[in-house]
Design an enzyme around this catalytic site. Structure first.
Site, PDB file in Angstrom:
ATOM      1  N   TYR A   1       0.850  -1.203   0.000  1.00  0.00           N
ATOM      2  CA  TYR A   1       0.000   0.000   0.000  1.00  0.00           C
ATOM      3  C   TYR A   1       0.888   1.256   0.000  1.00  0.00           C
ATOM      4  O   TYR A   1       0.640   2.216  -0.727  1.00  0.00           O
ATOM      5  CB  TYR A   1      -0.934   0.008   1.223  1.00  0.00           C
ATOM      6  CG  TYR A   1      -1.545   1.355   1.467  1.00  0.00           C
ATOM      7  CD1 TYR A   1      -2.507   1.880   0.600  1.00  0.00           C
ATOM      8  CD2 TYR A   1      -1.120   2.159   2.542  1.00  0.00           C
ATOM      9  CE1 TYR A   1      -3.035   3.144   0.788  1.00  0.00           C
ATOM     10  CE2 TYR A   1      -1.644   3.417   2.738  1.00  0.00           C
ATOM     11  CZ  TYR A   1      -2.600   3.912   1.866  1.00  0.00           C
ATOM     12  OH  TYR A   1      -3.103   5.171   2.051  1.00  0.00           O
TER      13      TYR A   1
ATOM     14  N   SER B   1      -3.448  14.278   6.511  1.00  0.00           N
ATOM     15  CA  SER B   1      -4.395  13.751   5.518  1.00  0.00           C
ATOM     16  C   SER B   1      -5.809  13.689   6.084  1.00  0.00           C
ATOM     17  O   SER B   1      -6.003  13.406   7.274  1.00  0.00           O
ATOM     18  CB  SER B   1      -3.951  12.344   5.104  1.00  0.00           C
ATOM     19  OG  SER B   1      -4.979  11.678   4.397  1.00  0.00           O
TER      20      SER B   1
ATOM     21  N   GLN C   1      -5.183  18.498   4.813  1.00  0.00           N
ATOM     22  CA  GLN C   1      -5.477  18.091   3.425  1.00  0.00           C
ATOM     23  C   GLN C   1      -6.925  17.622   3.328  1.00  0.00           C
ATOM     24  O   GLN C   1      -7.390  16.795   4.114  1.00  0.00           O
ATOM     25  CB  GLN C   1      -4.529  16.963   2.999  1.00  0.00           C
ATOM     26  CG  GLN C   1      -4.813  16.433   1.594  1.00  0.00           C
ATOM     27  CD  GLN C   1      -5.707  15.211   1.604  1.00  0.00           C
ATOM     28  OE1 GLN C   1      -5.623  14.397   2.515  1.00  0.00           O
ATOM     29  NE2 GLN C   1      -6.565  15.074   0.605  1.00  0.00           N
TER      30      GLN C   1
ATOM     31  N   TYR D   1     -10.092  16.065   0.936  1.00  0.00           N
ATOM     32  CA  TYR D   1     -10.742  15.518  -0.253  1.00  0.00           C
ATOM     33  C   TYR D   1     -12.174  16.021  -0.200  1.00  0.00           C
ATOM     34  O   TYR D   1     -12.799  15.973   0.859  1.00  0.00           O
ATOM     35  CB  TYR D   1     -10.768  13.986  -0.196  1.00  0.00           C
ATOM     36  CG  TYR D   1      -9.456  13.310  -0.509  1.00  0.00           C
ATOM     37  CD1 TYR D   1      -8.824  13.511  -1.732  1.00  0.00           C
ATOM     38  CD2 TYR D   1      -8.868  12.441   0.402  1.00  0.00           C
ATOM     39  CE1 TYR D   1      -7.628  12.856  -2.029  1.00  0.00           C
ATOM     40  CE2 TYR D   1      -7.675  11.782   0.102  1.00  0.00           C
ATOM     41  CZ  TYR D   1      -7.068  12.006  -1.111  1.00  0.00           C
ATOM     42  OH  TYR D   1      -5.894  11.360  -1.407  1.00  0.00           O
TER      43      TYR D   1
ATOM     44  N   THR E   1      -6.769  18.433  -2.448  1.00  0.00           N
ATOM     45  CA  THR E   1      -6.178  17.488  -3.406  1.00  0.00           C
ATOM     46  C   THR E   1      -7.125  17.339  -4.589  1.00  0.00           C
ATOM     47  O   THR E   1      -8.295  16.990  -4.416  1.00  0.00           O
ATOM     48  CB  THR E   1      -5.933  16.131  -2.716  1.00  0.00           C
ATOM     49  OG1 THR E   1      -5.023  16.358  -1.640  1.00  0.00           O
ATOM     50  CG2 THR E   1      -5.336  15.120  -3.674  1.00  0.00           C
TER      51      THR E   1
ATOM     52  N   LYS F   1      -3.356  20.865  -4.542  1.00  0.00           N
ATOM     53  CA  LYS F   1      -2.360  19.796  -4.679  1.00  0.00           C
ATOM     54  C   LYS F   1      -2.735  18.863  -5.819  1.00  0.00           C
ATOM     55  O   LYS F   1      -3.852  18.341  -5.846  1.00  0.00           O
ATOM     56  CB  LYS F   1      -2.273  18.994  -3.377  1.00  0.00           C
ATOM     57  CG  LYS F   1      -1.379  17.772  -3.450  1.00  0.00           C
ATOM     58  CD  LYS F   1      -1.188  17.145  -2.081  1.00  0.00           C
ATOM     59  CE  LYS F   1      -0.260  15.959  -2.131  1.00  0.00           C
ATOM     60  NZ  LYS F   1      -0.901  14.737  -2.584  1.00  0.00           N
TER      61      LYS F   1
ATOM     62  N   HIS G   1       0.726  12.676  -7.184  1.00  0.00           N
ATOM     63  CA  HIS G   1       0.269  11.804  -6.097  1.00  0.00           C
ATOM     64  C   HIS G   1       1.236  10.623  -5.895  1.00  0.00           C
ATOM     65  O   HIS G   1       0.836   9.508  -5.590  1.00  0.00           O
ATOM     66  CB  HIS G   1      -1.144  11.285  -6.409  1.00  0.00           C
ATOM     67  CG  HIS G   1      -2.045  11.151  -5.220  1.00  0.00           C
ATOM     68  ND1 HIS G   1      -3.034  12.060  -4.911  1.00  0.00           N
ATOM     69  CD2 HIS G   1      -2.115  10.213  -4.244  1.00  0.00           C
ATOM     70  CE1 HIS G   1      -3.674  11.665  -3.826  1.00  0.00           C
ATOM     71  NE2 HIS G   1      -3.126  10.544  -3.390  1.00  0.00           N
TER      72      HIS G   1
HETATM   73  C1  LIG Z   1       0.774   5.650   1.302  1.00  0.00           C
HETATM   74  C2  LIG Z   1       0.396   6.970   0.692  1.00  0.00           C
HETATM   75  C3  LIG Z   1      -0.799   7.572   1.059  1.00  0.00           C
HETATM   76  C4  LIG Z   1      -1.149   8.806   0.497  1.00  0.00           C
HETATM   77  N1  LIG Z   1      -2.284   9.435   0.935  1.00  0.00           N
HETATM   78  C5  LIG Z   1      -2.585  10.658   0.461  1.00  0.00           C
HETATM   79  C6  LIG Z   1      -3.716  11.371   0.971  1.00  0.00           C
HETATM   80  O1  LIG Z   1      -4.426  10.897   1.837  1.00  0.00           O
HETATM   81  N2  LIG Z   1      -3.960  12.604   0.446  1.00  0.00           N
HETATM   82  C7  LIG Z   1      -3.171  13.171  -0.530  1.00  0.00           C
HETATM   83  O2  LIG Z   1      -3.434  14.297  -0.960  1.00  0.00           O
HETATM   84  N3  LIG Z   1      -2.079  12.522  -0.993  1.00  0.00           N
HETATM   85  C8  LIG Z   1      -1.780  11.300  -0.525  1.00  0.00           C
HETATM   86  N4  LIG Z   1      -0.646  10.673  -0.981  1.00  0.00           N
HETATM   87  C9  LIG Z   1       0.257  11.358  -1.931  1.00  0.00           C
HETATM   88  C10 LIG Z   1       1.303  12.178  -1.177  1.00  0.00           C
HETATM   89  O3  LIG Z   1       0.733  13.310  -0.566  1.00  0.00           O
HETATM   90  C11 LIG Z   1       2.419  12.681  -2.095  1.00  0.00           C
HETATM   91  O4  LIG Z   1       1.859  13.362  -3.195  1.00  0.00           O
HETATM   92  C12 LIG Z   1       3.362  11.586  -2.591  1.00  0.00           C
HETATM   93  O5  LIG Z   1       3.507  10.561  -1.651  1.00  0.00           O
HETATM   94  C13 LIG Z   1       4.732  12.197  -2.902  1.00  0.00           C
HETATM   95  O6  LIG Z   1       5.573  11.263  -3.447  1.00  0.00           O
HETATM   96  P1  LIG Z   1       6.704  10.440  -2.608  1.00  0.00           P
HETATM   97  O7  LIG Z   1       5.953   9.409  -1.818  1.00  0.00           O
HETATM   98  O8  LIG Z   1       7.514   9.853  -3.697  1.00  0.00           O
HETATM   99  O9  LIG Z   1       7.457  11.416  -1.730  1.00  0.00           O
HETATM  100  C14 LIG Z   1      -0.300   9.430  -0.457  1.00  0.00           C
HETATM  101  C15 LIG Z   1       0.895   8.804  -0.822  1.00  0.00           C
HETATM  102  C16 LIG Z   1       1.251   7.592  -0.257  1.00  0.00           C
HETATM  103  C17 LIG Z   1       2.560   6.956  -0.648  1.00  0.00           C
END
Ligand SMILES: Cc1cc2nc3c(=O)[nH]c(=O)nc-3n(C[C@H](O)[C@H](O)[C@H](O)COP(=O)(O)O)c2cc1C
Length: 362
Positions: free
Chosen positions: A30, A112, A133, A135, A161, A237, A261
């Site tokens: 995940y 989040s 953040q 949604y 987002t 975002k 993302h």
């Molecule tokens: C496990 C996981 C959960 C995430 N959950 C959210 C979220 O709830 N809301 C959101 O805007 N982005 C979410 N993201 C995206 C992150 O905010 C971010 O854009 C991304 O992880 C950046 O890339 P990196 O993991 O390579 O640093 C998630 C990313 C991951 C890996």
């Protein structure tokens, strides 16, 4: 007894290996996974690797200042915590540990919507500055309620987002039937709302949860509705194009995060570092532009700032830190990035982030 040296992560890639080995397979997938063929996930890293630095020599770099400001707030280094869901999957203290370590590092955590600790509890348990953040949900009352709660609890910006009108196809999660363990819940919602997350019938619990809540019709005019009820500055975002960035700035958005993302939404989408110059060109003179996706080294931070980012955000590395060693693990993530950034700045001839100019990178 001290730990053998080989068990101590020297860089974020060591930490990734150590952390993922500690997690159960579905949780590790995940966190690590991206959408479909994970092309975008890989190209986020490749985009950093393909940029070269042009260091300046014989600049006096005896003192380096890593701090900057983001939306008027001082941060000790230009690295923020990206919003990621379900921190308690990685460590029992979850978002509380992340919040404490981020505050100690002197920077901002974006919490989040899918936090496993409520936004109020995070606020009361940790000092420091945080953004929330959001949604947008089909139920407008639910959206409004979250915005009001975030403002009341002291969050200083709302990160909207916009790259999840529907959930990307994360095939690792589908294969694993990923569902939230029964002991965990999305603490910002009531129990009934987060129920779908525990059941993985057709694909993954996360996909079922999204289908139940999300509002794919949300568009620019709805952004005005959101702005009208939100007392906080809005940060968008998930922007990857200059024309979208211009419309967003026209709608009063105060900052933008160039992001795909972390490769989890549209597979084949452009690497965020490749999209950054276009967005900076379009709106950099009007609003602050941040970037995330694949930041793993201090020198990556320099490359992003040189291309016009105000700061970067890190997603997965924070979860690796948590999984490895809770609050201390997240502290270690910041320490490694801070040390690397300090070294790379010295080697580039930059004494402060203001010296990180466009000509440093090709
Ligand atoms: C496990 C996981 C959960 C995430 N959950 C959210 C979220 O709830 N809301 C959101 O805007 N982005 C979410 N993201 C995206 C992150 O905010 C971010 O854009 C991304 O992880 C950046 O890339 P990196 O993991 O390579 O640093 C998630 C990313 C991951 C890996």
């Amino acid at each position: 007894m001290t730990a053998p040296l080989s068990d101590l992560p020297v860089n974020l890639f060591d930490l990734e290996r150590l952390a993922l080995a500690r997690l159960d397979g579905a949780a590790a997938d995940y966190i690590a996974g991206g959408a479909e063929d994970e092309i975008t996930l890989r190209t986020n890293r490749q985009a950093f690797e393909q940029l070269a630095l042009r260091p300046r020599v014989l600049s006096d770099v005896s003192e380096r200042r890593l701090g900057t400001t983001v939306l008027g707030s001082e941060v000790a280094l230009p690295v923020l915590v990206a919003p990621t869901g379900f921190h308690r999957l990685a460590h029992p203290e979850g978002e509380l540990a992340t919040a404490r370590a981020t505050a100690d590092a002197g920077t901002i955590m974006v919490l989040s919507t899918f936090s496993t600790v409520s936004l109020e509890e995070v606020s009361s348990a940790a000092k420091g500055r945080r953004w929330f953040q959001l949604y947008v949900h089909r139920d407008r009352g639910l959206t409004r309620g979250l915005v009001e709660r975030a403002a009341a609890a002291g969050y200083s910006a709302l990160v909207l987002t916009v790259d999840v009108p529907v959930l990307g196809r994360r095939e690792r999660d589908v294969r694993n039937g990923f569902a939230l363990p029964p002991a965990l819940r999305v603490a910002n919602f009531d129990l009934a709302q987060s129920e779908a997350l525990h059941a993985a019938e057709e694909d993954s619990g996360l996909a079922a949860f999204h289908r139940g809540l999300r509002e794919p019709s949300f568009s620019w005019k709805d952004l005005d509705w959101l702005a009208s009820l939100c007392p906080l500055p809005i940060v968008l975002k998930g922007v990857l194009r200059g024309d979208d960035a211009t419309v967003a700035a026209d709608h009063g958005v105060r900052a933008m995060i160039v992001s795909n993302h972390g490769g989890r939404q549209l597979d084949g989408a452009i690497a965020s570092m490749r999209a950054l110059p276009e967005v900076v060109e379009a709106v950099g003179h009007r609003v602050e532009v941040l970037v995330d996706g694949g930041v793993r080294r201090g020198s990556d931070v320099i490359k992003a700032l040189a291309l016009g980012a105000r700061a970067v955000l890190i997603g997965r590395p924070v979860l690796w830190g948590l999984a490895w060693s809770g609050e201390q693990g997240v502290a270690r993530v910041f320490q490694m990035l801070r040390d690397e950034l300090d070294t790379a700045m010295a080697l580039c001839g930059a004494s402060s982030v203001g010296d990180i100019t466009r000509d440093l990178v090709v």
